[in-house]
Design an enzyme around this catalytic site. Structure first.
Site, mmCIF file in Angstrom:
data_model
loop_
_atom_site.group_PDB
_atom_site.id
_atom_site.type_symbol
_atom_site.label_atom_id
_atom_site.label_comp_id
_atom_site.label_asym_id
_atom_site.label_seq_id
_atom_site.Cartn_x
_atom_site.Cartn_y
_atom_site.Cartn_z
ATOM 1 N N GLU A 67 14.718 32.051 27.556
ATOM 2 C CA GLU A 67 15.551 32.953 26.783
ATOM 3 C C GLU A 67 16.527 32.286 25.819
ATOM 4 O O GLU A 67 16.856 32.854 24.787
ATOM 5 C CB GLU A 67 16.339 33.871 27.746
ATOM 6 C CG GLU A 67 15.474 34.806 28.562
ATOM 7 C CD GLU A 67 14.682 35.774 27.697
ATOM 8 O OE1 GLU A 67 15.256 36.352 26.759
ATOM 9 O OE2 GLU A 67 13.474 35.930 27.945
ATOM 10 N N SER A 335 -10.400 82.280 44.529
ATOM 11 C CA SER A 335 -10.435 83.429 43.623
ATOM 12 C C SER A 335 -9.348 83.416 42.562
ATOM 13 O O SER A 335 -9.365 84.256 41.652
ATOM 14 C CB SER A 335 -10.342 84.727 44.426
ATOM 15 O OG SER A 335 -11.538 84.922 45.157
#
Length: 700
Positions: A67, A335
């Site tokens: 970094e 259903s």
């Protein structure tokens, strides 16, 4: 001269926040729809602060190599990075520039996630002042304790434990390099997500350590990628109760919009969901009220959406915020699939007043064994409105055959918004609605043998409630940063006309009597369109495995599912089969009555709009008419006041009577299939041992 004065004034007026405020700045807060009631806090759980001497030097060097190699000699800022950000801002390019560790700490700890030059400018002065007020070791220590490493780990101590099961003081150079790689993009560089990219960058970090004199060439040559703990399901920050599943859905939605794990988990966001606190409480209360004393193997899901926007207003996928989400479980709808069949027929010009054969049993050209109605109910010439109210399997199997099962599937996909392919197609050998590989070649789609989720049913029925306009469901209404600046405002999509408006209105008209027929009417006679659904398991004689109750008013569409983990036969505390109108219906009814109490009564369509095929046809002379029953139709009753099963069996699914408008002299149905013969024997309401699905199943 003026520039120098300006810089001096800005520098003098820049306050360096107390490092103790970092946790609050990073914590993401998730709210209910009111924007004030907190649902969850993410970001302050898996964090253990350590002093710098408690972090192994090789791990420190690895992070510096990845970094900011010049960390101990630079002034805390990268002038080239600032200039690059300024240039990109002017030219419209990316605002991402190279940042020092001090700048990263300032951005993550004290600033918003906004990517702009003004934020970079603020970062510049804070970094310089921070570098002047604190030692390099102090800044590095704070940085290592606040940086996000992915998997819910904040700070290097939590990361060491999460990825390697050790303390930060015990990290090796190789392990430290793994953690260093994660800082840039924790999600992407997770060793499980992209192992090749993670290992490639890991090697570059080790090479940088060698070039800086922090690792010997010999040790570099001998380095191998260290074993990493498998990724575990993280419940960090999740509410322990059902709301944790809402937070998961909100996070997934933000990720789909491009938000990174680091932004969500460690960006200090303020996320407002669509979930109404009162409705959510009503959902949880309804489940708990109805399920008290019922078998422990039963599982439930409830999803309620606003048909006008797609906003999810209540969501119950299970009692544990980190457990299984049953609202996402793919189960056969039984259903409750029939409204899509009806919609397909309506779109082809068949009226709700059209009569079709509902005799039981029946045989069909695409099926070798007969299809039966639950309880062997029979109605040779019921209208489609009567047939869907009574949930006649034979009528809707035959109607799906008549209009085309693939057309039914297309209607359902449009109404629910499911993609043409879903999660790779056929799942675990099961037939799913959105899986072409499952082969929708038979008409069993008409009686619900293709799997969907509870959330799909809530959305699909919402499409009918909204005049056929489909809205995709969503959980996130707004995202702001920790200063209140709005980053995302979401009111839902524009909507698409999934089914014609007259078709949608006729479906609502046809479904209005189902709740009353199933003893699940809403309080005060409020109009509601609904459908029950019960599905059985192949090869079982006690076979109810999934039960649904789905219904809507113009302002709310709610689906309730009930089943079990292993799809065992589901029974209530009395040992009786659970139908859609039973326990699921009781949950649905209590929830709907609670959330609609005190709201205006919204009317449903009062008459059918489509007046196409309504006549009676001529029987096929090669077939004989099916016998009918002389039993009277079930007596209509108002809904019970208590949340218990209204009858031993579901009247809409097990009735053995015919419609009062039907008799043995009724003319046969028009169009479609000819009237079949009586078919084989067998017990109504259950499936004979080893029979294929849909044959005698209680699909009501």
């Amino acid at each position: 001269m003026l520039l120098g004065v300006f810089i001096g004034v800005v520098y003098a007026s820049t306050d360096v926040p107390d490092p103790d405020s970092v946790v609050n700045a990073q914590t993401t807060v998730v709210y209910y729809s009111d924007g004030t009631t907190v649902m969850a806090k993410l970001g302050d759980e898996n964090r253990t602060n350590v002093t710098l001497d408690q972090v192994a030097k090789p791990a420190r060097y690895a992070i510096l190599a990845a970094e900011n190699r010049s960390y101990y000699s630079d002034p805390g800022i990268s002038f080239t990075g600032i200039l690059r950000a300024a240039w990109n801002n002017v030219t419209g390019g990316s605002t991402q520039g190279g940042s020092t560790i001090t700048q990263q700490y300032v951005k993550n700890a004290f600033l918003t996630q906004e990517q702009s030059f003004s934020r970079k400018f603020q970062e510049l002065f804070l970094a310089i002042k921070l570098d002047n007020n604190y030692s390099k070791d102090e800044i590095l220590q704070n940085y290592l304790n606040t940086i996000y490493f992915g998997r819910g780990a904040y700070g290097i101590e939590a990361a060491a434990e999460t990825y390697f099961g050790v303390q930060a003081a015990q990290l090796t150079p190789q392990q430290g390099a793994v953690l260093a790689v994660l800082i840039r993009n924790p999600s992407y560089y997770d060793p499980e997500s992209h192992p090749e990219d993670a290992q490639d960058r890991w090697g570059k970090v080790l090479d940088a350590m060698v070039s800086e004199g922090w690792l010997s060439s010999t040790d570099r040559q001998a380095s191998t990628y260290p074993p990493v703990n498998p990724k575990a399901a993280s419940g960090l920050g999740m509410p322990k109760g059902p709301e944790g599943l809402i937070v998961t859905q909100a996070i997934q939605e933000l990720e789909s919009k491009g938000y990174t794990e680091q932004q969500i988990r460690a960006g200090g966001l303020r996320i407002t969901t669509t979930v109404d606190p009162g409705m959510q409480n009503a959902a949880v209360t309804a489940v708990n009220d109805v399920m008290g004393g019922e078998p422990q193997n039963l599982r439930q899901a409830l999803v309620a959406v606003d048909p006008r926007t797609g906003a999810v207003k209540a969501y119950y996928g299970g009692p544990s915020g980190t457990g299984n989400d049953y609202a996402q479980a793919q189960r056969q709808p039984g259903s409750s699939m029939k409204p899509y069949v009806l919609a397909t027929a309506l779109e082809q010009g068949i009226s709700v007043d059209a009569r079709r054969n509902g005799s039981s049993p029946q045989t069909f050209p695409d099926r070798t064994a007969p299809v039966r109605n639950s309880g062997n109910a029979s109605c040779p010439a019921c209208t489609l409105k009567e047939a869907i109210t009574r949930s006649l399997n034979t009528t809707f199997y035959g109607l799906a055959y008549e209009v085309g099962p693939d057309n039914v599937r297309d209607t359902a996909l449009k109404a629910t918004g499911l993609p043409e392919t879903w999660q790779g197609g056929l799942l675990d050998g099961k037939k799913t609605l959105a899986s072409p590989e499952s082969g929708v070649t038979g008409s069993s789609i008409g009686i619900g043998e293709y799997e969907v989720r509870a959330v799909d049913q809530a959305v699909g029925f919402a499409t009918f409630a909204n005049g056929g306009i489909h809205h995709a469901p969503f959980f996130v209404a707004k995202v702001a940063d920790n200063t209140g600046a709005v980053l995302l405002q979401n009111g839902g999509d524009a909507g698409t006309q999934a089914v014609p408006s007259d078709v949608a209105n006729d479906v609502s008209f046809a479904l209005e009597g189902v709740a009353d027929y199933s003893h699940r009417s809403l309080a005060g006679g409020r109009q509601v369109a609904s459908k029950t659904g019960t599905q059985g398991k192949q090869g079982s004689t006690v076979d109810d495995t999934d039960a649904y109750m789905v219904g809507y008013t113009p302002s709310i569409s709610t689906a309730v599912w009930m089943g079990s983990d292993q799809q065992d036969a589901i029974v209530n505390a009395q040992g009786k089969p659970i139908y859609g109108s039973g326990l699921p219906g009781a949950i649905w009814q209590e929830f709907m009555n609670t959330v609609l109490k005190g709201t205006p009564k919204e009317p449903l369509p009062s008459k059918a709009l489509i007046s196409g095929d309504t006549g009676h046809g001529v029987p096929d002379p090669s077939q004989s008419a099916a016998p009918t029953s002389d039993a009277p139709a079930p007596t209509q009753q108002s809904a019970p006041t208590q949340s218990t099963e209204p009858t031993e069996t579901d009247p809409s699914e097990t009735s053995t009577s015919t419609s009062s408008s039907s008799s043995t002299s009724s003319p046969p149905p028009a169009g479609g299939l000819p009237l079949p013969g009586p078919g084989g024997g067998g017990q109504g309401g259950t499936r004979t041992q080893g029979s294929p699905p849909g044959q005698g199943a209680p699909n009501g």
